[in-house]
Structure formats: C-alpha cells, structure tokens
Write a protein that holds these residues in place. Structure first.
Motif, mmCIF file in Angstrom:
data_model
loop_
_atom_site.group_PDB
_atom_site.id
_atom_site.type_symbol
_atom_site.label_atom_id
_atom_site.label_comp_id
_atom_site.label_asym_id
_atom_site.label_seq_id
_atom_site.Cartn_x
_atom_site.Cartn_y
_atom_site.Cartn_z
ATOM 1 N N UNK A 142 -1.192 -7.430 -2.954
ATOM 2 C CA UNK A 142 -1.006 -6.062 -2.495
ATOM 3 C C UNK A 142 -1.849 -5.135 -3.357
ATOM 4 N N UNK A 143 -2.312 -4.048 -2.759
ATOM 5 C CA UNK A 143 -3.086 -3.080 -3.520
ATOM 6 C C UNK A 143 -4.306 -3.715 -4.147
ATOM 7 N N UNK A 144 -4.545 -3.367 -5.409
ATOM 8 C CA UNK A 144 -5.712 -3.870 -6.106
ATOM 9 C C UNK A 144 -5.492 -5.162 -6.864
ATOM 10 N N UNK A 145 -4.282 -5.705 -6.851
ATOM 11 C CA UNK A 145 -3.997 -6.902 -7.641
ATOM 12 C C UNK A 145 -4.827 -8.103 -7.198
ATOM 13 N N UNK B 127 4.310 -10.006 -9.728
ATOM 14 C CA UNK B 127 4.817 -9.960 -8.358
ATOM 15 C C UNK B 127 5.159 -8.559 -7.869
ATOM 16 N N UNK B 128 4.284 -7.609 -8.151
ATOM 17 C CA UNK B 128 4.572 -6.214 -7.842
ATOM 18 C C UNK B 128 4.838 -6.015 -6.354
ATOM 19 N N UNK B 129 5.864 -5.210 -6.052
ATOM 20 C CA UNK B 129 6.272 -4.966 -4.669
ATOM 21 C C UNK B 129 5.651 -3.704 -4.079
ATOM 22 N N UNK B 130 4.767 -3.047 -4.820
ATOM 23 C CA UNK B 130 4.107 -1.857 -4.282
ATOM 24 C C UNK B 130 2.600 -2.016 -4.438
ATOM 25 N N UNK B 131 1.841 -1.143 -3.780
ATOM 26 C CA UNK B 131 0.385 -1.263 -3.759
ATOM 27 C C UNK B 131 -0.218 -0.675 -5.032
ATOM 28 N N UNK B 132 -0.237 -1.460 -6.081
ATOM 29 C CA UNK B 132 -0.823 -0.985 -7.337
ATOM 30 C C UNK B 132 -2.335 -0.858 -7.180
ATOM 31 N N UNK B 133 -2.905 0.274 -7.578
ATOM 32 C CA UNK B 133 -4.351 0.422 -7.474
ATOM 33 C C UNK B 133 -5.103 -0.502 -8.439
#
Length: 210
Positions: free
Chosen positions: A135-138, A109-115
């Motif tokens: 979000x991001x690459x997830x 549940x990452x809260x930032x845009x992980x590549x």
C-alpha cells in the motif's frame, strides 16, 4: 505511491520522483538471525494486531517488537500469553538497527497508504529484508527484490507463508538476499544517492526551461 498519483496529473506534465534519504548508520549483516522483528507505533493503523496474530500462528518463531502506542496493553497481554513474543517499549537508534540486523525479516504491515516507509529502508540498510503491505509507497521500497517481499492484504496466511519461505531458503540464498537488500539501499536511499538524484532533477528542470 508514485504510480497511484501519476495518472491523476495533467498529461504531459513533467514529473520527477525522488525517494527520501536514510542515514547510513547500520552495520550490514549477511547472516541475519532467527527472529521476526517489528519496529514502530503500536497502533491498529500500523498493523500491530496482524503482527500479534502472526506470532500466535507461528509459535516456533521469535517475534521482537519495539515501540509504544495505543495497543500497548494488547502487546503486553500477548507477551504474557506467548513465550515467543518479546516487547521493548523504547530503544535508541543504534539499538534498533542492531536488532534489525539480527532479524531474519522485518514486518511493515501498515494498514494505511504511507507515502514512504522509513523503517523499511532502514532495514535494507543493515541487509534485512522488509516484508511490507503493498500500500502507498511501501511496495516501491522492496519491489523487484527476490522472494516477493510485498503482501497484498492483511490475511495472516499470506504473511505467515512468506515469513516461512524466508526462513526456509538456504544460507547462501539468505546471504544473497541480504546483499541485494543492502545494494537497494545504497542505490536509492543513502544521503549521497539522494543528493545525486536531486541534482539530476534540477539539471533536467533547468534544461527544460532553457
């Protein structure tokens, strides 16, 4: 992430997208288990507080948490207040993969845009579906797999509904989903698939320059 970045580039510019590789050290399981797993930093930006909230919301589900970080005290307190939370600060890589293999679902549940979400690809390598923040690459790692494994926000109700759906599907559907998770890993994230993708990119680039 690629879909977000492409519109910012010069029109007509050739672009290739290649995912990262994840070693195939897992032992795929078609059955899984009855636990909800989280593996990663115990920091707010990784969504650990959402995981703890879900554990409180779903007291009949076992939550297995692995990691260290700034929110350790909150996790420790939660384990003392709720019998369904088990926290292990450290595990070696083989132990982590074994834990993932016996989970019904891994939460990312990452809260930032992980590549890129390596832990999500590792879960797929052992056949375990990863339920991820879109979000991001997830989202790119699990998009297209059955049962909509992306969640659009941090609303606990959305996450708990999708967790319960994965627990309530039939044994046959669970086995099929886990087969498809493993197939996604084999098709995109093994070292050999990564090497083939890289060779294809180089070949295409060389043809473009003549």
């Amino acid at each position: 992430m690629a879909n977000e970045l492409l519109p910012t580039l010069e029109p007509g510019l050739p672009v290739w997208v290649k995912p990262n590789a994840v070693d195939d050290n897992g032992h795929p399981s078609l059955e899984g288990g009855d636990a909800v797993a989280y593996v990663g930093r115990l920091d707010a930006y990784k969504g650990i507080d959402l995981v703890l909230g879900l554990a409180r919301r779903l007291p009949n589900r076992q939550f297995l948490i692995v990691g260290r970080g700034d929110r350790e005290e909150a996790v420790r307190a939660a384990t003392q207040q709720a019998a369904n939370i088990e926290w292990t600060p450290r595990m070696n890589p083989d132990e982590v993969l074994a834990l993932m293999a016996r989970a019904r679902v891994l939460l990312v549940p990452s809260m930032w845009d992980e590549p890129f979400g390596r832990v999500a690809a590792e879960a797929l390598s052992v056949g375990t579906p990863a339920l991820v923040m879109d979000r991001g690459g997830l989202g790119e790692i699990v998009r297209g797999l059955p049962h909509e494994l992306t969640v659009e926000s941090s609303a606990e109700q959305l996450w708990s509904d999708k967790i319960e759906r994965l627990f309530n599907i039939s044994r046959e559907e669970t086995a099929l989903l886990r087969q498809q998770c493993r197939a996604r890993y084999e098709g995109a994230y093994t070292p050999s698939a990564n090497a083939e993708a890289l060779i294809s990119i180089y070949r295409d680039a060389l043809q473009r320059v003549g």
